[in-house]
Design a protein around this motif. Structure first.
Motif, short mmCIF file in Angstrom:
data_model
loop_
_atom_site.label_atom_id
_atom_site.label_comp_id
_atom_site.label_asym_id
_atom_site.label_seq_id
_atom_site.Cartn_x
_atom_site.Cartn_y
_atom_site.Cartn_z
N ASP A 129 3.84 1.03 -7.92
CA ASP A 129 3.02 1.15 -9.14
C ASP A 129 3.61 0.22 -10.20
O ASP A 129 4.61 0.54 -10.83
CB ASP A 129 3.02 2.60 -9.62
CG ASP A 129 2.08 2.81 -10.81
OD1 ASP A 129 1.24 1.93 -11.08
OD2 ASP A 129 2.20 3.86 -11.47
N GLU A 130 2.98 -0.93 -10.39
CA GLU A 130 3.47 -1.97 -11.31
C GLU A 130 4.95 -2.26 -11.05
O GLU A 130 5.78 -2.21 -11.96
CB GLU A 130 3.26 -1.53 -12.77
CG GLU A 130 1.81 -1.36 -13.17
CD GLU A 130 1.03 -2.68 -13.14
OE1 GLU A 130 1.66 -3.75 -13.15
OE2 GLU A 130 -0.20 -2.62 -13.09
N PRO A 131 5.30 -2.62 -9.81
CA PRO A 131 6.72 -2.77 -9.47
C PRO A 131 7.35 -4.06 -9.97
O PRO A 131 8.58 -4.19 -9.97
CB PRO A 131 6.69 -2.76 -7.94
CG PRO A 131 5.38 -3.41 -7.61
CD PRO A 131 4.42 -2.92 -8.68
N LEU A 132 6.54 -5.04 -10.37
CA LEU A 132 7.06 -6.36 -10.70
C LEU A 132 7.17 -6.59 -12.20
O LEU A 132 7.40 -7.71 -12.65
CB LEU A 132 6.18 -7.44 -10.05
CG LEU A 132 5.98 -7.26 -8.54
CD1 LEU A 132 5.03 -8.31 -8.00
CD2 LEU A 132 7.30 -7.32 -7.81
N VAL A 151 1.17 -0.38 2.87
CA VAL A 151 1.52 -0.60 1.46
C VAL A 151 0.33 -0.26 0.57
O VAL A 151 -0.80 -0.66 0.86
CB VAL A 151 1.94 -2.06 1.22
CG1 VAL A 151 2.30 -2.28 -0.26
CG2 VAL A 151 3.11 -2.45 2.11
N LEU A 152 0.60 0.48 -0.50
CA LEU A 152 -0.37 0.68 -1.58
C LEU A 152 0.28 0.15 -2.84
O LEU A 152 1.34 0.64 -3.25
CB LEU A 152 -0.71 2.17 -1.75
CG LEU A 152 -1.64 2.51 -2.93
CD1 LEU A 152 -3.01 1.85 -2.76
CD2 LEU A 152 -1.77 4.02 -3.09
N ILE A 153 -0.31 -0.88 -3.45
CA ILE A 153 0.31 -1.51 -4.61
C ILE A 153 -0.69 -1.65 -5.75
O ILE A 153 -1.81 -2.11 -5.56
CB ILE A 153 0.91 -2.90 -4.25
CG1 ILE A 153 1.55 -3.55 -5.49
CG2 ILE A 153 -0.12 -3.81 -3.59
CD1 ILE A 153 2.38 -4.78 -5.16
N SER A 154 -0.26 -1.21 -6.93
CA SER A 154 -1.02 -1.43 -8.16
C SER A 154 -0.21 -2.39 -9.01
O SER A 154 0.97 -2.15 -9.28
CB SER A 154 -1.20 -0.10 -8.90
OG SER A 154 -1.66 -0.31 -10.21
N SER A 155 -0.82 -3.50 -9.43
CA SER A 155 -0.08 -4.50 -10.19
C SER A 155 -1.02 -5.32 -11.06
O SER A 155 -2.15 -5.62 -10.66
CB SER A 155 0.69 -5.43 -9.25
OG SER A 155 1.34 -6.46 -9.97
N HIS A 156 -0.54 -5.69 -12.27
CA HIS A 156 -1.29 -6.62 -13.11
C HIS A 156 -1.11 -8.06 -12.63
O HIS A 156 -1.88 -8.94 -12.99
CB HIS A 156 -0.82 -6.52 -14.57
CG HIS A 156 -1.24 -5.24 -15.22
ND1 HIS A 156 -0.36 -4.25 -15.59
CD2 HIS A 156 -2.47 -4.78 -15.56
CE1 HIS A 156 -1.02 -3.25 -16.13
NE2 HIS A 156 -2.30 -3.54 -16.13
N ASP A 157 -0.06 -8.29 -11.84
CA ASP A 157 0.25 -9.64 -11.37
C ASP A 157 -0.57 -9.94 -10.12
O ASP A 157 -0.04 -10.00 -9.01
CB ASP A 157 1.75 -9.79 -11.09
CG ASP A 157 2.58 -9.54 -12.33
OD1 ASP A 157 2.39 -10.28 -13.31
OD2 ASP A 157 3.39 -8.59 -12.33
N LEU A 158 -1.87 -10.12 -10.31
CA LEU A 158 -2.76 -10.26 -9.16
C LEU A 158 -2.48 -11.51 -8.35
O LEU A 158 -2.68 -11.53 -7.14
CB LEU A 158 -4.22 -10.23 -9.63
CG LEU A 158 -4.66 -8.93 -10.30
CD1 LEU A 158 -6.13 -9.00 -10.66
CD2 LEU A 158 -4.39 -7.74 -9.40
N ALA A 159 -2.00 -12.56 -9.01
CA ALA A 159 -1.68 -13.78 -8.27
C ALA A 159 -0.55 -13.52 -7.29
O ALA A 159 -0.50 -14.12 -6.21
CB ALA A 159 -1.30 -14.89 -9.24
N ASP A 160 0.37 -12.60 -7.64
CA ASP A 160 1.50 -12.30 -6.78
C ASP A 160 1.08 -11.53 -5.54
O ASP A 160 1.66 -11.70 -4.47
CB ASP A 160 2.56 -11.50 -7.54
CG ASP A 160 3.22 -12.32 -8.64
OD1 ASP A 160 3.43 -13.52 -8.42
OD2 ASP A 160 3.51 -11.76 -9.71
N ILE A 161 0.10 -10.65 -5.68
CA ILE A 161 -0.26 -9.79 -4.55
C ILE A 161 -1.43 -10.33 -3.73
O ILE A 161 -1.70 -9.82 -2.65
CB ILE A 161 -0.58 -8.35 -5.03
CG1 ILE A 161 -1.84 -8.32 -5.90
CG2 ILE A 161 0.59 -7.76 -5.78
CD1 ILE A 161 -2.24 -6.92 -6.30
#
Length: 300
Positions: A153-156, A180-190
């Motif tokens: 959850d917003e790990p980066l 993996v379940l990932i929530s992130s604002h860094d969409l380019a990263d994921i």
């Protein structure tokens, strides 16, 4: 399904933070949970991890009702959150000494590799670390026991670009073995890591599908006409439609091929002088969806 929810809901007073969410995360998938701030992503994840109790509906994680997750299941789950609390009095080395006996599958070589690549200072107390450094500690502690499920959850947040790239590469190395379940604002990263996408808006899950399906059905379109034109009547699949002089641009959300799209444009606008059709990144798609959701909300 590694994660499956049915009509999952959470209310805070009169505000419904999560409403009737039916989310499915297949085994081996890397699911990106996207949406604007306040969409309900963190609340959903906290219910999955039994940090919060749902007010309605249910969630199953690794085949177990989320309310009944035990130490046995948590030994198979890695969890990292932007707001995660950690034992501030422990040193980094002491923290890993504490964790190792808790996980029968702990891989000391992987731990050492992660700590070295993230440049973690073993003698420093966690409470003395910056936010970005604490997130590095959390990330390094989530992988050494080879979890079957990794929830991020917003790990980066606050982590430098090189570390983000290295962590995502490390996560990809375990693809297929780990869900993996990932929530992130860094969409380019994921974007390069996610195999599936779920989009939330105002507590509701609007859709979930594979990354290939999502990127396949979205296109940025620019149409040049011989004469100036006004925007045509609304089309449900055309997002962010706008006209400027001879140029009409929009996001096609149901792309089925250029030939079909050109026929549709000709039927609505007339013969075009030029039609430019471009694929879109996950960030661009997400931005278009959020703007469209905001516009819909303002007209209700």
């Amino acid at each position: 399904m590694i994660i499956a929810t049915e009509k999952l809901a959470k209310t805070y007073g009169s505000r419904e933070a999560v409403h009737g969410v039916d989310l499915e995360v297949p085994q081996g998938a890397a699911m990106a949970l996207i949406g604007a701030n306040g969409a309900g992503k963190t609340t959903t994840i906290r219910m999955l991890m039994n940090i919060l109790r749902p007010d309605a509906g249910s969630a199953r994680v690794l085949g177990v009702e989320s309310r009944k997750l035990s130490a046995a299941e948590f030994q198979r789950i890695g969890y990292v959150s932007e707001n995660q609390r950690m034992p501030e009095r422990l040193s980094v080395a002491g923290f890993f000494d504490y964790l190792r006996p808790l996980y029968p599958t702990w891989d000391r070589k992987l731990e050492d590799s992660l700590r070295a690549s993230l440049d973690l200072p073993g003698d420093r107390r966690i409470g003395q670390l910056s936010h970005g450094m604490r997130m590095k500690v959390a990330l390094a502690s989530a992988l050494p026991f080879h979890p079957e499920l990794l929830v991020l959850d917003e790990p980066l947040s606050g982590v430098d670009a090189l570390v983000r790239d290295e962590f995502m590469a490390g996560m990809l190395a375990q693809a297929g073995e780990m869900t993996v379940l990932i929530s992130s604002h860094d969409l380019a990263d994921i974007e390069g890591s996610a195999s599936h996408v779920a989009f939330m808006d105002r507590g509701r899950l609007l859709f979930q599908e594979s990354m290939d399906q999502l990127t396949g059905r979205f296109r940025a379109v620019s149409v040049t006409m011989s004469n100036e034109l006004s925007p045509p009547r609304d089309d449900a699949s055309w997002l962010e439609a706008k006209a400027s002089g001879h140029v009409f641009s929009f996001v096609e959300s149901r792309f089925e091929g250029e030939e079909q799209l050109r026929r549709k444009i000709a039927g609505k606008l007339g013969e075009a002088r030029n039609v430019d059709v471009r694929p879109m990144s996950l960030r661009a798609i997400s931005t278009a969806l959020m703007r469209n959701a905001r516009r819909d909300a303002s007209t209700q």
